[in-house]
Design a protein around this motif. Structure first.
Motif, PDB file in Angstrom:
ATOM      1  N   GLY A 121      21.240  39.287  15.555  1.00 54.30           N
ATOM      2  CA  GLY A 121      22.196  38.972  16.617  1.00 54.30           C
ATOM      3  C   GLY A 121      21.597  38.195  17.772  1.00 54.30           C
ATOM      4  N   GLU A 122      20.275  38.116  17.839  1.00 51.87           N
ATOM      5  CA  GLU A 122      19.600  37.365  18.893  1.00 51.87           C
ATOM      6  C   GLU A 122      19.292  35.936  18.473  1.00 51.87           C
ATOM      7  N   THR A 123      19.548  35.604  17.230  1.00 51.40           N
ATOM      8  CA  THR A 123      19.233  34.278  16.707  1.00 51.40           C
ATOM      9  C   THR A 123      20.473  33.383  16.736  1.00 51.40           C
ATOM     10  N   SER A 124      20.312  32.182  16.223  1.00 48.92           N
ATOM     11  CA  SER A 124      21.442  31.264  16.123  1.00 48.92           C
ATOM     12  C   SER A 124      22.132  31.381  14.769  1.00 48.92           C
ATOM     13  N   CYS A 125      22.117  32.586  14.209  1.00 49.69           N
ATOM     14  CA  CYS A 125      22.910  32.893  13.012  1.00 49.69           C
ATOM     15  C   CYS A 125      24.376  32.582  13.318  1.00 49.69           C
ATOM     16  N   VAL A 126      25.085  31.985  12.343  1.00 50.60           N
ATOM     17  CA  VAL A 126      26.474  31.601  12.577  1.00 50.60           C
ATOM     18  C   VAL A 126      27.455  32.569  11.915  1.00 50.60           C
ATOM     19  N   SER A 127      26.954  33.665  11.371  1.00 45.73           N
ATOM     20  CA  SER A 127      27.784  34.731  10.785  1.00 45.73           C
ATOM     21  C   SER A 127      28.514  34.324   9.515  1.00 45.73           C
ATOM     22  N   CYS A 128      28.023  33.306   8.817  1.00 46.10           N
ATOM     23  CA  CYS A 128      28.742  32.828   7.630  1.00 46.10           C
ATOM     24  C   CYS A 128      28.726  33.831   6.487  1.00 46.10           C
ATOM     25  N   PRO A 171      35.174  29.502  11.674  1.00 44.53           N
ATOM     26  CA  PRO A 171      34.409  29.973  12.830  1.00 44.53           C
ATOM     27  C   PRO A 171      32.902  29.859  12.647  1.00 44.53           C
ATOM     28  N   GLY A 172      32.431  29.911  11.388  1.00 49.76           N
ATOM     29  CA  GLY A 172      31.014  29.695  11.147  1.00 49.76           C
ATOM     30  C   GLY A 172      30.621  28.279  11.504  1.00 49.76           C
ATOM     31  N   TRP A 173      31.462  27.330  11.134  1.00 49.87           N
ATOM     32  CA  TRP A 173      31.213  25.932  11.483  1.00 49.87           C
ATOM     33  C   TRP A 173      31.277  25.723  12.994  1.00 49.87           C
ATOM     34  N   ILE A 174      32.238  26.333  13.653  1.00 51.55           N
ATOM     35  CA  ILE A 174      32.370  26.170  15.107  1.00 51.55           C
ATOM     36  C   ILE A 174      31.113  26.656  15.824  1.00 51.55           C
ATOM     37  N   LYS A 175      30.619  27.823  15.438  1.00 45.14           N
ATOM     38  CA  LYS A 175      29.413  28.341  16.082  1.00 45.14           C
ATOM     39  C   LYS A 175      28.208  27.465  15.757  1.00 45.14           C
ATOM     40  N   TYR A 176      28.171  26.948  14.548  1.00 39.39           N
ATOM     41  CA  TYR A 176      27.098  26.022  14.166  1.00 39.39           C
ATOM     42  C   TYR A 176      27.125  24.779  15.049  1.00 39.39           C
ATOM     43  N   GLY A 227      29.711  23.651   3.366  1.00 39.23           N
ATOM     44  CA  GLY A 227      28.314  24.033   3.409  1.00 39.23           C
ATOM     45  C   GLY A 227      27.676  23.356   4.611  1.00 39.23           C
ATOM     46  N   LEU A 228      27.001  24.117   5.433  1.00 31.51           N
ATOM     47  CA  LEU A 228      26.518  23.570   6.698  1.00 31.51           C
ATOM     48  C   LEU A 228      25.382  22.577   6.523  1.00 31.51           C
ATOM     49  N   GLY A 229      24.641  22.681   5.426  1.00 31.54           N
ATOM     50  CA  GLY A 229      23.639  21.657   5.145  1.00 31.54           C
ATOM     51  C   GLY A 229      24.301  20.310   4.944  1.00 31.54           C
ATOM     52  N   ASN A 230      25.417  20.286   4.250  1.00 33.22           N
ATOM     53  CA  ASN A 230      26.171  19.050   4.057  1.00 33.22           C
ATOM     54  C   ASN A 230      26.805  18.584   5.356  1.00 33.22           C
ATOM     55  N   ALA A 231      27.251  19.541   6.168  1.00 37.08           N
ATOM     56  CA  ALA A 231      27.833  19.185   7.469  1.00 37.08           C
ATOM     57  C   ALA A 231      26.804  18.463   8.331  1.00 37.08           C
ATOM     58  N   ARG A 232      25.580  18.976   8.336  1.00 43.93           N
ATOM     59  CA  ARG A 232      24.518  18.330   9.116  1.00 43.93           C
ATOM     60  C   ARG A 232      24.301  16.889   8.649  1.00 43.93           C
ATOM     61  N   GLU A 233      24.223  16.714   7.339  1.00 52.65           N
ATOM     62  CA  GLU A 233      24.008  15.373   6.786  1.00 52.65           C
ATOM     63  C   GLU A 233      25.118  14.418   7.213  1.00 52.65           C
ATOM     64  N   MET A 240      33.955  22.956   6.490  1.00 48.47           N
ATOM     65  CA  MET A 240      33.983  24.381   6.206  1.00 48.47           C
ATOM     66  C   MET A 240      32.544  24.882   6.109  1.00 48.47           C
ATOM     67  N   ALA A 241      32.258  26.024   6.698  1.00 50.28           N
ATOM     68  CA  ALA A 241      30.893  26.535   6.718  1.00 50.28           C
ATOM     69  C   ALA A 241      30.390  26.895   5.332  1.00 50.28           C
ATOM     70  N   CYS A 242      31.259  27.390   4.486  1.00 51.20           N
ATOM     71  CA  CYS A 242      30.818  27.910   3.187  1.00 51.20           C
ATOM     72  C   CYS A 242      30.967  26.861   2.087  1.00 51.20           C
ATOM     73  N   PRO A 243      29.984  26.735   1.205  1.00 54.15           N
ATOM     74  CA  PRO A 243      30.063  25.757   0.110  1.00 54.15           C
ATOM     75  C   PRO A 243      31.290  25.999  -0.762  1.00 54.15           C
ATOM     76  N   GLY A 244      32.128  24.989  -0.865  1.00 56.67           N
ATOM     77  CA  GLY A 244      33.361  25.146  -1.634  1.00 56.67           C
ATOM     78  C   GLY A 244      34.528  25.620  -0.801  1.00 56.67           C
ATOM     79  N   GLY A 245      34.270  25.953   0.468  1.00 54.64           N
ATOM     80  CA  GLY A 245      35.337  26.422   1.346  1.00 54.64           C
ATOM     81  C   GLY A 245      35.471  27.932   1.342  1.00 54.64           C
ATOM     82  N   CYS A 246      36.608  28.401   1.826  1.00 49.79           N
ATOM     83  CA  CYS A 246      36.828  29.839   2.019  1.00 49.79           C
ATOM     84  C   CYS A 246      36.849  30.628   0.712  1.00 49.79           C
ATOM     85  N   VAL A 247      37.164  29.964  -0.402  1.00 51.97           N
ATOM     86  CA  VAL A 247      37.158  30.668  -1.684  1.00 51.97           C
ATOM     87  C   VAL A 247      35.769  31.235  -1.985  1.00 51.97           C
ATOM     88  N   ASN A 248      34.752  30.627  -1.378  1.00 49.85           N
ATOM     89  CA  ASN A 248      33.374  31.066  -1.571  1.00 49.85           C
ATOM     90  C   ASN A 248      32.819  31.670  -0.285  1.00 49.85           C
TER      91      ASN A 248
END
Length: 581
Positions: free
Chosen positions: A188-195, A303-308, A475-481, A499-507
């Protein structure tokens, strides 16, 4: 593709050149057990559970990373191989807190299943000193219990290689090795995005979401509370897996029936507010395009993407849509419009959400998410928690009837249900934006260029005399790219979905956990997404702006998309965050 011929357990098989022994065995119908290996996530060959014998090799080899070659001979079940796997498993168990009966993963634990398959009972083979461990519950969405960690590093691979965040890793060395954050900080003290992608891939009970099932049951039992529930699009495509249904089975009707029998006062659908999100987001997009606003507009549903974005790309916060997520919009409408219609005090309404996402547990506590002066949403459950709740209440899910959602906040369109798949928000928004810009009815509703599980997708659509350039990343790695290209000027878009999760919310990180023996050979993202697209095709109404209940909401209460009242209730703000904050 060139094939090679080899032997496995005396059988001749032909497999693509470049395959691993693990993949070749799968082709031959032979299951080799794994623990650390997850395709494209964690390919390190470290746990040694998957070892096999290869003719000519001096030692047993890790089949998950060992490439095949022409004429190779492999044995997967010799006494030497089985003895090695058993000894490795016994060593893992010697440093593992063996409380299987009360563990959150009991019955769905890869370590437990492997012990059963290899005939390794709960015996004290190598009892002695155990690696010191503490429970980390500092994060709002999850708990880490390293006494059940087997150091497979799947969570590390998901966080670092897939999401590009890397807030967890191996600390110390030797017997003291443990998975944790830098400088022994709590998660909780890190920049974890809760994905929650780390939870999704964990094979044991070392990582799990914080459960709020008891709080839900207490609220339902309180006669002073009016308890409503909303379910996200992706939940219906995965919940059935917890009850033995094949991956990708749509159990919407049984889910609604179960929620009603649990005791919720109203059973609603987040798809309603997904349609509402499109109304506001499409208006916001058109306003920015027509009036010189900041582009590209980037979606705000995840929300994972927003925090990221707040942590890693704070300079792009102004690009974010100010729309609340569908979860939060639903809560806001419930405690304003619905409360007035039902003559209820918002303080007496308990809004429960069921989401495929662990980051939703963080989102409900964000600032500027209280349209009625109280939190828009009170409790966020994952799909897994809903399954546990159904079981705890003694419901025979498989034999429940098919039922629908309550109205008015249960009506939705096909555009809303595809929100759960990567590209779905983009496609839903385009269905409305294109008709609004052209003033003509859209005949072909399917924007297939933004569909599929590819990490980054791009498309250009000619609309009303302009070329609308869009991009989708999951996937946030792809978002960064993608965002680095936008920042450098290498790529230019009008509208981006992330979307924060690879494949979207289904994953999502809150979806049913699927073992490696399935994940390594079956793309669960495609199967679950197909359920949503099939649902969309079967809907009579497939465009958000044609949702009759949403239209009525604007007519009776909000005025029009983007109105001052709509902005107050349905929109929010963001804040730049430091790394490790």
């Amino acid at each position: 593709m060139e094939n090679i011929t080899m032997k496995i357990n005396g059988m001749n098989i032909s497999v693509p050149k470049g395959s691993t022994i693990l993949e070749a065995a799968h082709v031959a119908g032979i299951k080799i057990p794994t623990l650390c290996f997850l395709k494209e996530i964690n390919e390190i060959g470290a746990c040694r559970i998957c070892v096999v014998e290869v003719k000519g090799a001096r030692t047993l080899v890790a089949s998950c990373v060992y490439p095949v070659n022409e004429g190779m001979e492999v044995w997967t079940n010799t006494p030497k191989v089985l003895a090695s796997r058993r000894r490795t498993l016994q060593l893992l168990l010697s440093n593992h807190k063996r409380e299987c009966l009360s563990c959150v993963r009991s019955g769905n634990c890869e370590l437990q299943q492997l012990s059963k398959e290899l005939g390794v009972a709960d015996e004290s083979y190598f009892d002695g000193e155990m690696t010191p461990s503490e429970i980390d519950d500092s994060a709002v969405h999850m708990v880490r219990d390293n006494s059940k960690c087997i150091l497979c590093r799947r969570c590390v691979g998901a966080c670092e290689h897939v999401q590009g965040i890397g807030v967890i890793g191996a600390n110390e060395r030797g017997f003291a090795t443990n998975i944790g954050s830098a400088y022994e900080m709590g998660l909780g003290e890190t920049s974890c995005v809760s994905c929650g992608q780390c939870i999704a891939v964990c094979p044991t009970g070392a990582l799990y979401e914080k459960s709020y099932i008891d709080e839900v049951l207490e609220a339902i039992a309180d006669p002073q509370k009016h308890v409503v529930v909303q379910t996200a699009p992706a939940v219906r495509a995965a919940l059935g897996e917890e009850f033995g249904y094949p991956i990708g089975t749509d159990v919407e009707g049984k889910m609604a029936a179960a929620l009603r029998r649990i005791g919720f006062d109203k059973v609603f659908d987040t798809n309603f507010s997904a349609d509402l999100t499109i109304m506001e987001e499409a208006h916001e997009f058109l306003d920015r395009v027509q009036n010189g606003g900041v582009l590209p507009l980037i979606t705000s549903c995840s929300p994972g993407w927003i925090k990221y974005c707040e942590h890693y790309f704070p300079e792009m916060i102004e690009n974010l849509s100010s729309c609340k997520s569908p979860q939060q919009m639903f809560g806001a409408v419930t405690k304003t419009y619905y409360a007035e219609k039902m003559e209820l005090d918002p303080k007496d309404i308990v809004c429960v959400s069921v989401m495929p996402c662990t980051a939703k547990k963080f989102e409900i506590g964000r600032e500027d998410q209280s349209a009625a002066g109280v939190p828009d949403v009170d409790i966020a459950l994952t799909t897994r928690e809903l399954a546990q709740l159904i079981k705890r209440c003694g419901l025979d899910f498989v034999n429940l009837p098919q039922e629908g959602f309550d109205h008015p906040l249960g009506e939705s369109t096909g555009a809303a249900v595809i929100f759960g798949a990567t590209g779905g928000v983009m496609e839903a928004a385009l269905r409305t934006a294109v008709e609004t810009l052209t003033g003509e009815e859209l005949k072909d509703l399917e924007f297939k260029e933004v569909r599929g599980i590819k990490g980054i997708k791009e498309a250009t659509y000619p609309v009303a005399g302009m070329d609308v350039k869009v991009a989708v990343a999951s996937g946030l790695g792809n978002a960064r790219e993608l965002l680095e290209k936008v920042k450098s000027g290498e790529a230019e878009y009008h509208f981006i979905e992330i979307m924060a999760c690879p494949g979207g919310c289904v994953n999502g990180g809150g979806q049913p956990q699927v073992s490696s023996k399935v994940r390594n050979f079956v793309d669960i993202r495609e199967l679950r997404a197909k359920a949503l697209y099939d649902n969309d095709e079967n809907k009579v109404i497939r465009k958000s702006h044609e949702n009759a209940s949403v239209k009525k909401l604007y007519e009776e209460y909000l005025g029009e998309p983007g109105s001052e009242k709509a902005h107050h209730i349905l929109h929010t703000t963001y804040v730049a965050r430091k790394i490790n904050e």
